[in-house]
Motif scaffolding. Sequence first.
Motif, PDB file in Angstrom:
ATOM      1  N   ALA A 244       0.725  13.219  13.417  1.00  0.00           N
ATOM      2  CA  ALA A 244       0.182  13.095  11.827  1.00  0.00           C
ATOM      3  C   ALA A 244      -0.683  14.576  11.381  1.00  0.00           C
ATOM      4  CB  ALA A 244      -0.753  11.885  11.902  1.00  0.00           C
ATOM      5  N   ALA A 245      -1.152  15.154  12.430  1.00  0.00           N
ATOM      6  CA  ALA A 245      -1.801  16.400  12.157  1.00  0.00           C
ATOM      7  C   ALA A 245      -0.975  17.602  12.287  1.00  0.00           C
ATOM      8  CB  ALA A 245      -3.032  16.459  13.081  1.00  0.00           C
TER       9      ALA A 245
ATOM     10  N   SER B 186       0.719  -1.281  -0.016  1.00  0.00           N
ATOM     11  CA  SER B 186       0.047   0.154  -0.065  1.00  0.00           C
ATOM     12  C   SER B 186       0.840   1.174  -0.123  1.00  0.00           C
ATOM     13  CB  SER B 186      -0.972   0.000   0.944  1.00  0.00           C
ATOM     14  OG  SER B 186      -1.711   1.373   1.159  1.00  0.00           O
ATOM     15  N   ILE B 187       1.948   1.298   0.855  1.00  0.00           N
ATOM     16  CA  ILE B 187       2.597   2.469   0.875  1.00  0.00           C
ATOM     17  C   ILE B 187       3.503   2.585  -0.522  1.00  0.00           C
ATOM     18  CG2 ILE B 187       4.776   3.452   1.970  1.00  0.00           C
ATOM     19  CD1 ILE B 187       3.927   2.233   4.561  1.00  0.00           C
TER      20      ILE B 187
ATOM     21  N   SER C  54      -3.754   6.586   8.565  1.00  0.00           N
ATOM     22  CA  SER C  54      -3.815   6.502   7.035  1.00  0.00           C
ATOM     23  C   SER C  54      -3.871   7.985   6.540  1.00  0.00           C
ATOM     24  CB  SER C  54      -5.096   5.746   6.761  1.00  0.00           C
ATOM     25  OG  SER C  54      -6.284   6.291   7.416  1.00  0.00           O
ATOM     26  N   ILE C  55      -4.283   9.018   7.139  1.00  0.00           N
ATOM     27  CA  ILE C  55      -4.184  10.401   6.885  1.00  0.00           C
ATOM     28  C   ILE C  55      -2.660  10.849   6.209  1.00  0.00           C
ATOM     29  CG2 ILE C  55      -6.175  11.015   8.180  1.00  0.00           C
ATOM     30  CD1 ILE C  55      -4.257  12.788   9.614  1.00  0.00           C
ATOM     31  N   VAL C  56      -1.725  10.409   6.733  1.00  0.00           N
ATOM     32  CA  VAL C  56      -0.470  10.694   6.262  1.00  0.00           C
ATOM     33  C   VAL C  56       0.005  10.321   5.006  1.00  0.00           C
ATOM     34  CG1 VAL C  56       2.088  10.419   6.919  1.00  0.00           C
ATOM     35  CG2 VAL C  56       0.414  10.777   8.556  1.00  0.00           C
ATOM     36  N   LYS C  57       0.472  11.022   4.058  1.00  0.00           N
ATOM     37  CA  LYS C  57       1.158  10.732   2.739  1.00  0.00           C
ATOM     38  C   LYS C  57       2.524  10.737   2.830  1.00  0.00           C
ATOM     39  CE  LYS C  57       0.886  10.478  -1.914  1.00  0.00           C
ATOM     40  NZ  LYS C  57       1.010   9.343  -2.666  1.00  0.00           N
ATOM     41  N   TYR C  58       3.215   9.503   2.581  1.00  0.00           N
ATOM     42  CA  TYR C  58       4.436   9.469   2.789  1.00  0.00           C
ATOM     43  C   TYR C  58       5.272   9.841   1.498  1.00  0.00           C
ATOM     44  CZ  TYR C  58       3.697   7.306   7.152  1.00  0.00           C
ATOM     45  OH  TYR C  58       3.448   6.864   8.594  1.00  0.00           O
TER      46      TYR C  58
END
Length: 196
Positions: free
Chosen positions: A146-147, A40-41, A52-56
């Motif tokens: 994350a936020a 997925s990553i 899951s809100i984090v976009k790496y």
Amino acid sequence: MKYKIGILGNGSWSSALVKILTDNGHAVNWWMRSEEAIASIQKTGHNPHYLSIVKYNNTHLHLQKVVEETVALSDIIIVGIPSAYVVDVLKHCDAKIFENKKIVSAIKGILPTENELLNKYLEKNFGVKIENYACISGPCHAEEVAAEKLSYLTFASTNLDLSKEVASYFENRYIKTVISNDVYGVQYAAVLKNIY
């Protein structure tokens, strides 16, 4: 000196630490047990189960499913595996796996099967010296990181140069760092925080 950083674990706290490091432009070798999470990553930049809100930024990530590979590729190893599973993950590793490595504990607890802190377990089973060991703790949560809410992290080691070095990788506009030499106090404070 720039170290190659490895993180073991892909729960919410490990995922938050990877976010901080990659936001700061550091390449990270990241071991995770879940092949689904790796896929997925790699495909979407999102961890499907945690934060899951984090976009790496995948250009900064090197994902592995073999612990030994992550350790071999890294100079600083951040252990973010939940304390209940650390022994299961490491028990099959060679006793010299952490030779010439710096270890940073990001776990919040005592290893339940050993009834001891990570540094004592690593010293006894892998020969990790206390001066090559540091720990991370702080009054913050993965979701807050994350936020990008302002958070504080303490980095403790008997080797203050190591504390400062590791802290420098995490300091940014939403993470403020504190340095300490009280390895035991910081780790036990993390245990008590979870109880409270």
